[in-house]
Design a protein around this motif. Structure first.
Motif, PDB file in Angstrom:
ATOM      1  N   LEU A  11       0.818  -1.216   0.000  1.00 27.75           N
ATOM      2  CA  LEU A  11       0.000   0.000   0.000  1.00 27.75           C
ATOM      3  C   LEU A  11       0.849   1.260   0.000  1.00 27.75           C
ATOM      4  O   LEU A  11       0.494   2.241  -0.649  1.00 27.75           O
ATOM      5  N   LEU A  30      -4.127  -4.545  -8.136  1.00 24.52           N
ATOM      6  CA  LEU A  30      -5.505  -4.973  -7.876  1.00 24.52           C
ATOM      7  C   LEU A  30      -5.746  -6.342  -8.502  1.00 24.52           C
ATOM      8  O   LEU A  30      -5.279  -6.611  -9.620  1.00 24.52           O
ATOM      9  N   PHE A  34     -11.354  -7.575  -8.385  1.00 21.93           N
ATOM     10  CA  PHE A  34     -11.368  -6.562  -7.327  1.00 21.93           C
ATOM     11  C   PHE A  34     -12.801  -6.136  -6.996  1.00 21.93           C
ATOM     12  O   PHE A  34     -13.613  -5.900  -7.893  1.00 21.93           O
ATOM     13  N   GLU A  36     -15.136  -3.331  -5.063  1.00 24.45           N
ATOM     14  CA  GLU A  36     -15.188  -1.952  -4.557  1.00 24.45           C
ATOM     15  C   GLU A  36     -16.465  -1.772  -3.753  1.00 24.45           C
ATOM     16  O   GLU A  36     -17.546  -2.148  -4.226  1.00 24.45           O
ATOM     17  N   HIS A  73      -5.523  -6.859   6.230  1.00 24.10           N
ATOM     18  CA  HIS A  73      -6.011  -5.527   5.866  1.00 24.10           C
ATOM     19  C   HIS A  73      -4.925  -4.465   6.030  1.00 24.10           C
ATOM     20  O   HIS A  73      -4.033  -4.607   6.863  1.00 24.10           O
ATOM     21  N   ASP A  93      -8.638   4.905   3.566  1.00 23.55           N
ATOM     22  CA  ASP A  93      -8.872   3.763   2.683  1.00 23.55           C
ATOM     23  C   ASP A  93      -8.586   2.499   3.473  1.00 23.55           C
ATOM     24  O   ASP A  93      -7.578   2.415   4.179  1.00 23.55           O
ATOM     25  N   CYS A  95      -8.146  -1.569   2.757  1.00 26.84           N
ATOM     26  CA  CYS A  95      -7.983  -2.561   1.696  1.00 26.84           C
ATOM     27  C   CYS A  95      -7.793  -3.943   2.304  1.00 26.84           C
ATOM     28  O   CYS A  95      -7.068  -4.099   3.284  1.00 26.84           O
ATOM     29  N   ARG A  96      -8.446  -4.923   1.684  1.00 19.74           N
ATOM     30  CA  ARG A  96      -8.209  -6.317   2.050  1.00 19.74           C
ATOM     31  C   ARG A  96      -7.243  -6.888   1.028  1.00 19.74           C
ATOM     32  O   ARG A  96      -7.442  -6.734  -0.180  1.00 19.74           O
ATOM     33  N   ILE A 102      -4.502  -6.336  -3.892  1.00 16.41           N
ATOM     34  CA  ILE A 102      -5.664  -5.714  -3.260  1.00 16.41           C
ATOM     35  C   ILE A 102      -6.920  -6.379  -3.815  1.00 16.41           C
ATOM     36  O   ILE A 102      -7.161  -6.363  -5.023  1.00 16.41           O
ATOM     37  N   GLU A 104     -10.195  -6.066  -2.040  1.00 12.91           N
ATOM     38  CA  GLU A 104     -11.380  -5.264  -1.722  1.00 12.91           C
ATOM     39  C   GLU A 104     -10.954  -3.908  -1.204  1.00 12.91           C
ATOM     40  O   GLU A 104      -9.872  -3.764  -0.638  1.00 12.91           O
ATOM     41  N   HIS A 105     -11.863  -2.921  -1.361  1.00 12.07           N
ATOM     42  CA  HIS A 105     -11.575  -1.555  -0.920  1.00 12.07           C
ATOM     43  C   HIS A 105     -12.831  -0.890  -0.354  1.00 12.07           C
ATOM     44  O   HIS A 105     -13.915  -1.013  -0.918  1.00 12.07           O
ATOM     45  N   ASP A 107     -13.775   3.068   1.681  1.00  7.90           N
ATOM     46  CA  ASP A 107     -13.178   4.355   2.046  1.00  7.90           C
ATOM     47  C   ASP A 107     -14.166   5.227   2.802  1.00  7.90           C
ATOM     48  O   ASP A 107     -15.373   4.997   2.775  1.00  7.90           O
TER      49      ASP A 107
END
Length: 123
Positions: A11, A30, A34, A36, A73, A93, A95-96, A102, A104-105, A107
């Motif tokens: 990250l 990603l 991915f 979102e 994460h 943010d 992120c998994r 990455i 999943e995301h 925010d």
């Protein structure tokens, strides 16, 4: 290297590249599938990259404030200053990470208020 440290580095590297204007870095970090979670943002690597290339993030000044990572994460807290918005936006943010990419995301964004309203600062 411990997984949490590898996730953190992933990250931090991604953030550094995006801050330089390299949105295409997302194509390499990603997963193709991915996911979102932000309203209005598309899932899927290619759709997400195309969306972000036109989003305020692509033209903003970004200043990293902190990174918190564990085995699955990474949380990135930063100051995003879009053109014409001198105070900017505080962004978190989440992120998994799965298999070094990455997956999943999520925010959370908050406009930075006038300094009088935040005597201890936003960051």
């Amino acid at each position: 290297m411990p997984r949490a440290e590898a996730n953190r580095r992933l990250l931090e590297h991604t953030f550094t590249e995006v801050a330089k204007g390299n949105i295409d870095i997302f194509r390499t970090v990603l997963r193709e599938d991915f996911i979102e979670h932000s309203p209005g943002n598309p899932s899927g690597r290619d759709a997400f990259v195309e969306f972000i290339a036109k989003a305020p993030l692509a033209s903003s000044k970004l200043e990293l404030k902190r990174v918190i990572a564990d085995e699955e994460h990474v949380v990135v807290h930063y100051h995003m200053v879009p053109p014409g918005n001198e105070r900017g936006i505080a962004v978190v943010d989440i992120c998994r990470i799965e298999d070094g990419l990455i997956a999943e995301h999520w925010d959370v964004l908050q406009p930075v208020p006038h300094p009088d309203e935040t005597p201890n600062g936003m960051f």
